[in-house]
Design a protein around this motif. Sequence first.
Motif, PDB file in Angstrom:
ATOM      1  N   HIS A  29      -2.847  -7.802   5.307  1.00  0.00           N
ATOM      2  CA  HIS A  29      -1.261  -7.023   5.259  1.00  0.00           C
ATOM      3  C   HIS A  29      -0.560  -7.726   6.654  1.00  0.00           C
ATOM      4  CE1 HIS A  29      -3.158  -4.765   8.788  1.00  0.00           C
ATOM      5  NE2 HIS A  29      -4.581  -5.073   7.413  1.00  0.00           N
ATOM      6  N   ILE A  30       0.036  -7.529   7.017  1.00  0.00           N
ATOM      7  CA  ILE A  30       1.387  -8.539   7.635  1.00  0.00           C
ATOM      8  C   ILE A  30       0.331  -8.906   9.322  1.00  0.00           C
ATOM      9  CG2 ILE A  30       3.043  -8.406   9.462  1.00  0.00           C
ATOM     10  CD1 ILE A  30       5.294  -7.565   6.990  1.00  0.00           C
ATOM     11  N   HIS A  40       9.398 -10.491   6.054  1.00  0.00           N
ATOM     12  CA  HIS A  40       8.620 -11.271   7.054  1.00  0.00           C
ATOM     13  C   HIS A  40       7.773 -12.581   6.595  1.00  0.00           C
ATOM     14  CE1 HIS A  40       6.344 -11.434  10.408  1.00  0.00           C
ATOM     15  NE2 HIS A  40       6.687 -10.476  11.043  1.00  0.00           N
ATOM     16  N   ALA A  79       4.482 -11.776   5.792  1.00  0.00           N
ATOM     17  CA  ALA A  79       3.682 -10.959   4.189  1.00  0.00           C
ATOM     18  C   ALA A  79       3.581 -12.063   3.362  1.00  0.00           C
ATOM     19  CB  ALA A  79       5.658 -10.632   3.825  1.00  0.00           C
ATOM     20  N   ALA A 108      -0.354 -13.174   4.410  1.00  0.00           N
ATOM     21  CA  ALA A 108      -1.252 -11.685   3.433  1.00  0.00           C
ATOM     22  C   ALA A 108      -0.820 -11.980   1.936  1.00  0.00           C
ATOM     23  CB  ALA A 108      -0.369 -10.588   3.905  1.00  0.00           C
TER      24      ALA A 108
END
Length: 262
Positions: free
Chosen positions: A124-125, A205, A208, A211
């Motif tokens: 994840h971020i 983002h 992202a 990720a």
Amino acid sequence: MNLSTDTIAALAAHLDDCVREARDTPKITDDHPGMDWEDAYAVQDAIRDRLLERGARIVGYKAGLTSHAKMRQMSVDTPVFGFLVDSYGLPDGGECRTAELIHPKVEPEIAFVTKTELKGPGCHIGAVLAATDFIVAGIEVIDSRYRDFKFDLKSVVADNTSAARFVVGSQPLAVEGVDLRTLGIVLEKNGRAVAFGAGAAVLGHPAAAVAALANHLGARGESIPAGSLILSGGITEAVAVEPGDNVTLRVQGMGSVSLRFI
Ligand code: 0L1
Ligand code: MG
């Protein structure tokens, strides 16, 4: 998978030859309409193996089709992923030889350099930011091997997502305390601003996209090693370039990076 090992090897050889001879081809799904995602990434892997056999070194990865602008431009709705080898890298302010390419375009990107391994699933971020050494301004030069950039997503994946060249700037920025969504960029061609945007254009983002790359690789039993360079995806539509063009990307807090097309 729908394609045989021999067909995958033949398609990889064909696309690899197109790269080396700077020649275009109709999209490969014209002759192989049954090609599925696994086949497409298997062709990409086979191209990577051919490059490694010739002495190339993997220096990183790329996410493509990550911005709504780019997805609209290409009429698609899913990101795609590719790899970067050392020979694609150009020096900041250096020359990009268009004779080695078919129909190059440039994309303004935020590039990540990792300090620890990133492994999906479940990336994840937050994990990406924790694993990021620094970010830096990057210009990706894409060069689809498909005639007139006419392709479908699986053909693009097989063609290593049009990866061709890249350049990154020399003013790294630590991600601590920086909102990557509001990082502004201006892309200039021959001194004229031709595209503007902010980090949020990349999947909301830019981390992202990294990720998503880690999760994609994780599903295939691979990871992003420490020290990788990752082009997180074009913030704007790609801009076509030709010999004589000078392209500069300015990114808030990261200075500029440029390329001359000869
Ligand atoms: O990096 C990119 O977003 C390019 C993905 C492939 C599609 C294209 O060639 O424009
Ligand atoms: Mg790109």
